[in-house]
Design a protein around this motif. Sequence first.
Motif, PDB file in Angstrom:
ATOM      1  N   ALA A   1       0.970  -1.218  -0.079  1.00  0.00           N
ATOM      2  CA  ALA A   1      -0.010   0.013  -0.001  1.00  0.00           C
ATOM      3  C   ALA A   1       0.669   1.241   0.018  1.00  0.00           C
ATOM      4  O   ALA A   1       0.480   2.319  -0.694  1.00  0.00           O
ATOM      5  CB  ALA A   1      -0.734  -0.131   1.220  1.00  0.00           C
ATOM      6  N   LEU A   2       1.713   1.410   0.872  1.00  0.00           N
ATOM      7  CA  LEU A   2       2.579   2.426   0.814  1.00  0.00           C
ATOM      8  C   LEU A   2       3.608   2.749  -0.321  1.00  0.00           C
ATOM      9  O   LEU A   2       3.515   3.794  -0.853  1.00  0.00           O
ATOM     10  CB  LEU A   2       3.823   2.432   2.026  1.00  0.00           C
ATOM     11  CG  LEU A   2       3.419   2.580   3.232  1.00  0.00           C
ATOM     12  CD1 LEU A   2       4.309   2.048   4.467  1.00  0.00           C
ATOM     13  CD2 LEU A   2       3.104   3.946   3.636  1.00  0.00           C
ATOM     14  N   THR A   3       3.852   1.591  -1.147  1.00  0.00           N
ATOM     15  CA  THR A   3       4.631   1.859  -2.426  1.00  0.00           C
ATOM     16  C   THR A   3       3.604   2.199  -3.383  1.00  0.00           C
ATOM     17  O   THR A   3       4.023   3.120  -4.182  1.00  0.00           O
ATOM     18  CB  THR A   3       4.931   0.263  -2.819  1.00  0.00           C
ATOM     19  OG1 THR A   3       6.060  -0.203  -2.011  1.00  0.00           O
ATOM     20  CG2 THR A   3       5.927   0.582  -4.229  1.00  0.00           C
ATOM     21  N   VAL A   4       2.436   1.902  -3.496  1.00  0.00           N
ATOM     22  CA  VAL A   4       1.418   2.497  -4.418  1.00  0.00           C
ATOM     23  C   VAL A   4       1.104   4.108  -4.283  1.00  0.00           C
ATOM     24  O   VAL A   4       1.065   4.834  -5.006  1.00  0.00           O
ATOM     25  CB  VAL A   4       0.372   1.672  -4.386  1.00  0.00           C
ATOM     26  CG1 VAL A   4      -0.975   2.490  -5.461  1.00  0.00           C
ATOM     27  CG2 VAL A   4       0.415   0.276  -5.045  1.00  0.00           C
ATOM     28  N   LEU A   5       0.868   4.265  -2.735  1.00  0.00           N
ATOM     29  CA  LEU A   5       0.764   5.589  -2.420  1.00  0.00           C
ATOM     30  C   LEU A   5       1.602   6.513  -2.474  1.00  0.00           C
ATOM     31  O   LEU A   5       1.455   7.692  -3.024  1.00  0.00           O
ATOM     32  CB  LEU A   5       0.133   5.678  -1.058  1.00  0.00           C
ATOM     33  CG  LEU A   5      -1.218   5.031  -0.705  1.00  0.00           C
ATOM     34  CD1 LEU A   5      -1.131   4.853   1.203  1.00  0.00           C
ATOM     35  CD2 LEU A   5      -2.282   5.812  -1.310  1.00  0.00           C
ATOM     36  N   LEU A   6       2.924   6.191  -2.401  1.00  0.00           N
ATOM     37  CA  LEU A   6       4.104   6.853  -2.671  1.00  0.00           C
ATOM     38  C   LEU A   6       4.190   7.252  -4.202  1.00  0.00           C
ATOM     39  O   LEU A   6       4.240   8.230  -4.709  1.00  0.00           O
ATOM     40  CB  LEU A   6       5.499   6.322  -2.150  1.00  0.00           C
ATOM     41  CG  LEU A   6       5.759   6.443  -0.729  1.00  0.00           C
ATOM     42  CD1 LEU A   6       6.620   5.415  -0.485  1.00  0.00           C
ATOM     43  CD2 LEU A   6       6.029   7.797  -0.666  1.00  0.00           C
ATOM     44  N   ASN A   7       3.691   6.390  -5.090  1.00  0.00           N
ATOM     45  CA  ASN A   7       3.826   6.592  -6.557  1.00  0.00           C
ATOM     46  C   ASN A   7       2.678   7.455  -6.910  1.00  0.00           C
ATOM     47  O   ASN A   7       2.792   8.126  -7.805  1.00  0.00           O
ATOM     48  CB  ASN A   7       3.741   5.231  -7.415  1.00  0.00           C
ATOM     49  CG  ASN A   7       5.119   4.426  -7.326  1.00  0.00           C
ATOM     50  OD1 ASN A   7       6.030   4.895  -7.062  1.00  0.00           O
ATOM     51  ND2 ASN A   7       4.966   3.078  -7.448  1.00  0.00           N
ATOM     52  N   ARG A   8       1.464   7.256  -6.261  1.00  0.00           N
ATOM     53  CA  ARG A   8       0.343   8.283  -6.439  1.00  0.00           C
ATOM     54  C   ARG A   8       0.507   9.678  -5.981  1.00  0.00           C
ATOM     55  O   ARG A   8       0.215  10.496  -6.526  1.00  0.00           O
ATOM     56  CB  ARG A   8      -0.866   7.621  -5.722  1.00  0.00           C
ATOM     57  CG  ARG A   8      -2.049   8.239  -6.146  1.00  0.00           C
ATOM     58  CD  ARG A   8      -3.238   7.585  -5.398  1.00  0.00           C
ATOM     59  NE  ARG A   8      -3.565   6.422  -5.405  1.00  0.00           N
ATOM     60  CZ  ARG A   8      -4.444   5.539  -4.815  1.00  0.00           C
ATOM     61  NH1 ARG A   8      -5.093   6.160  -3.654  1.00  0.00           N
ATOM     62  NH2 ARG A   8      -4.398   4.333  -5.031  1.00  0.00           N
ATOM     63  N   HIS A   9       1.216   9.848  -4.958  1.00  0.00           N
ATOM     64  CA  HIS A   9       1.054  11.113  -4.145  1.00  0.00           C
ATOM     65  C   HIS A   9       2.660  11.708  -3.948  1.00  0.00           C
ATOM     66  O   HIS A   9       2.480  12.902  -3.764  1.00  0.00           O
ATOM     67  CB  HIS A   9       0.649  11.088  -2.795  1.00  0.00           C
ATOM     68  CG  HIS A   9      -0.798  10.661  -2.594  1.00  0.00           C
ATOM     69  ND1 HIS A   9      -1.763  11.641  -3.381  1.00  0.00           N
ATOM     70  CD2 HIS A   9      -1.493   9.536  -2.166  1.00  0.00           C
ATOM     71  CE1 HIS A   9      -3.176  10.920  -3.077  1.00  0.00           C
ATOM     72  NE2 HIS A   9      -2.679   9.636  -2.404  1.00  0.00           N
ATOM     73  N   GLY A  10       3.679  10.865  -3.868  1.00  0.00           N
ATOM     74  CA  GLY A  10       5.170  11.143  -3.409  1.00  0.00           C
ATOM     75  C   GLY A  10       5.613  12.586  -3.994  1.00  0.00           C
ATOM     76  O   GLY A  10       6.082  12.646  -5.260  1.00  0.00           O
TER      77      GLY A  10
END
Length: 88
Positions: A47-56
């Motif tokens: 989840a963190l990997t996807v969220l970082l790609n989305r919002h990072g």
Amino acid sequence: MRSLKGDTLDPKGLVAEAYKIDGITPAECRSIFLDWALNLQGDSKEALTVLLNRHGNDDHPMTQVMREGLTASERPRRRGGWRSRERP
């Protein structure tokens, strides 16, 4: 008061909202991150990997908090045991 809606990776929309807050502090981001982590169903690393790609956004404190969470989510390795504590 409006209701926050998210998706399976950010059920309450907390992470997305954190990125919209001007002047948010790292301490506030850690508090949001803890609330997010307690409500997450599933693998936090994924989840963190996807969220970082989305919002990072590298300049945002939430990005740093999530990167720290990604590093901390790795399983600690066990060191020692009863034999290492046994006295000669």
